[in-house]
Design an enzyme around this catalytic site. Structure first.
Site, mmCIF file in Angstrom:
data_model
loop_
_atom_site.group_PDB
_atom_site.id
_atom_site.type_symbol
_atom_site.label_atom_id
_atom_site.label_comp_id
_atom_site.label_asym_id
_atom_site.label_seq_id
_atom_site.Cartn_x
_atom_site.Cartn_y
_atom_site.Cartn_z
ATOM 1 N N TYR A 147 0.847 -1.195 0.000
ATOM 2 C CA TYR A 147 0.000 0.000 0.000
ATOM 3 C C TYR A 147 0.876 1.236 0.000
ATOM 4 C CZ TYR A 147 -3.338 3.529 1.599
ATOM 5 O OH TYR A 147 -4.118 4.657 1.704
ATOM 6 N N ASP A 242 9.277 2.582 -0.413
ATOM 7 C CA ASP A 242 8.260 3.208 0.428
ATOM 8 C C ASP A 242 8.524 2.749 1.858
ATOM 9 O OD1 ASP A 242 6.068 3.958 1.884
ATOM 10 O OD2 ASP A 242 4.580 3.247 0.437
ATOM 11 N N LYS A 270 5.203 8.649 9.284
ATOM 12 C CA LYS A 270 4.977 8.022 10.576
ATOM 13 C C LYS A 270 6.018 8.397 11.632
ATOM 14 C CE LYS A 270 2.219 4.223 8.681
ATOM 15 N NZ LYS A 270 0.899 4.633 9.164
#
Length: 431
Positions: A147, A242, A270
């Site tokens: 994702y 990613d 994050k």
């Protein structure tokens, strides 16, 4: 004693009047586990408390950022100072932005320069735009189960064959957008080589989660990331890691440090925001020099690098730089992993356990989980029963079989052992 979910249910009803589905991100709705979402009142360390007064040992950690736990004193103090002495946003450069950028660049050998943005989605879509601008090519390869945010061209699933057109996974994504995205199986170099043999000169970028965490945790097979690096280098294709989830999570610097692979571009988020909204993308200077205003590839953001997010990020990374931090995380994560395996064996259940550092997942399948297809063979109904049983016992897990659990530095041995005890009881209940 559990107090039930009366207030949470009431708040969910009220929220559903004003917010689609009652939540601001889909997985929060608890739909995949057939439950009503828990509304959180506060958090402290590794514990969160809901509006009904129930307390939980938290293994979601805001989906990964809170590696230091909730309301870590160093982060809180830095934010309080920033609010008192500086402000929240200027839309102008500040010294703090450079400080966070320096910390990131120093930690990642593959990164010469970095651009701060506001989310992981912004980071990935900007990195892909940059790769296309840099190479003059249009096609992008992603991997099933990875994702990368909700940009149109990344909400794509595979067609029926390696080179068939991608298929949008959401209404509102034009088929013409999907035609430039190719989806390949994770951990499968053979299929990837077939794709490159046919259209390698058209591929601008390959984007990959080096350790996927959104189909559950799936480690890269030995040689997969190295083979991916070799293949993209051969075709002069930009390799994008990613690391929104893995960056500063699996070790200081991220998966590229752990596996000793240097991508061309890296996306972060994050942990580098310490719990505040942040993202970043960066890489080789010759590529980053193409980003506006230094170059022609446009990207902008009013709140990018805002003082609060940057302050929380700096405080977090400074804590993570201390000696022994990742050894401590590893020891705690290994203790939980071993205990969960013992609980599964005691309940006579064949489950699969994957872990990389402080990211871990228990799959309700007896088969090895190495890609999206094998992850999807998990028994999601059994997981839902397990999730509810653990929640009743004060253990807060991600409400989906296909999400990672995260360890924080504030989880204590006693809390980990309580979690293992709860797993023993819950797995026997659902057997």
């Amino acid at each position: 004693m559990h107090n039930g979910f009366t207030k949470s249910a009431s708040l969910y009803g009220e929220a559903s009047r004003f917010i689609p589905g009652g939540v601001n991100s889909p997985v929060r709705a608890f739909k995949s586990v057939g439950a009503t979402p828990v509304f959180i009142k506060n958090g402290d360390g590794a514990v969160i408390t809901d509006v009904d007064g129930n307390t939980y040992i938290d293994y979601v950690g805001s989906w990964g950022p809170l590696i230091l736990g909730h309301r870590h004193p160093a982060v809180v103090q830095a934010l309080e100072k920033c609010l008192r002495t500086m402000g929240t946003s200027f839309g102008a450069p500040t010294e703090l932005e450079t400080e966070l950028a320096r910390l990131i660049v120093e930690a990642l050998p593959a990164m010469d320069m970095v651009r701060l943005v506001n989310s992981g989605t912004e980071a990935t879509m900007s990195a892909i735009r940059l790769a296309r601008g840099y190479t003059g090519r249009h096609k992008v390869v992603k991997f099933a189960g990875c994702y990368h945010g909700h940009a149109d061209f990344l909400l794509i699933k595979a067609g029926s064959g390696a080179l068939t057109l991608g298929v949008p996974t959401s209404p509102g994504v034009p088929p013409s957008t999907a035609e430039h995205t190719i989806t390949a199986p994770f951990n499968d170099l053979t299929t990837l080589k077939e794709i490159f043999n046919q259209i390698g000169e058209e591929i601008a970028a390959v984007i990959v989660e080096p350790v996927p965490g959104n189909m559950g945790v799936v480690p890269p097979a030995p040689g997969f990331l190295a083979g991916l690096r070799d293949l993209t280098r051969e075709y002069e294709t930009v390799l994008i890691f990613d690391e929104v989830m893995t960056g500063f999570r699996v070790t200081y610097g991220g998966a590229q440090v752990l596996y000793d692979i240097e991508p061309d571009l890296t996306c972060l988020g994050k942990v580098i925001g310490g719990g505040l909204p942040v993202g970043a993308y960066g890489g080789k200077k010759e590529i980053m020099a193409q980003v506006s205003p230094a170059g022609p590839v446009y990207q902008a953001g009013t709140l990018s690098g805002n003082p609060l997010a940057v302050t929380a990020g700096i405080a977090t990374l400074q804590e993570l730089k201390q000696p022994g931090i990742y050894d401590e995380l590893e020891a705690k994560s290994a203790r939980l992993d071993a205990g969960l395996k013992e609980a599964a064996a005691a309940a006579d259940l064949e489950l699969t356990f994957n872990r990389v550092g402080s990211m871990l997942c228990m799959f309700f399948t007896g088969e090895p989980v190495t890609d999206f297809d094998s992850a999807c063979r998990s028994d999601t109904e059994q997981f839902a029963r397990y999730f509810k049983a653990m929640l009743e016992k004060g253990i807060y897990l991600a409400p989906s079989q296909f999400e990672a659990a995260f360890m924080s530095l504030t989880h204590t041995t006693e809390q980990i052992d309580r979690t293992i005890e709860a797993a023993h009881a819950s797995l026997k209940e659902i057997r």
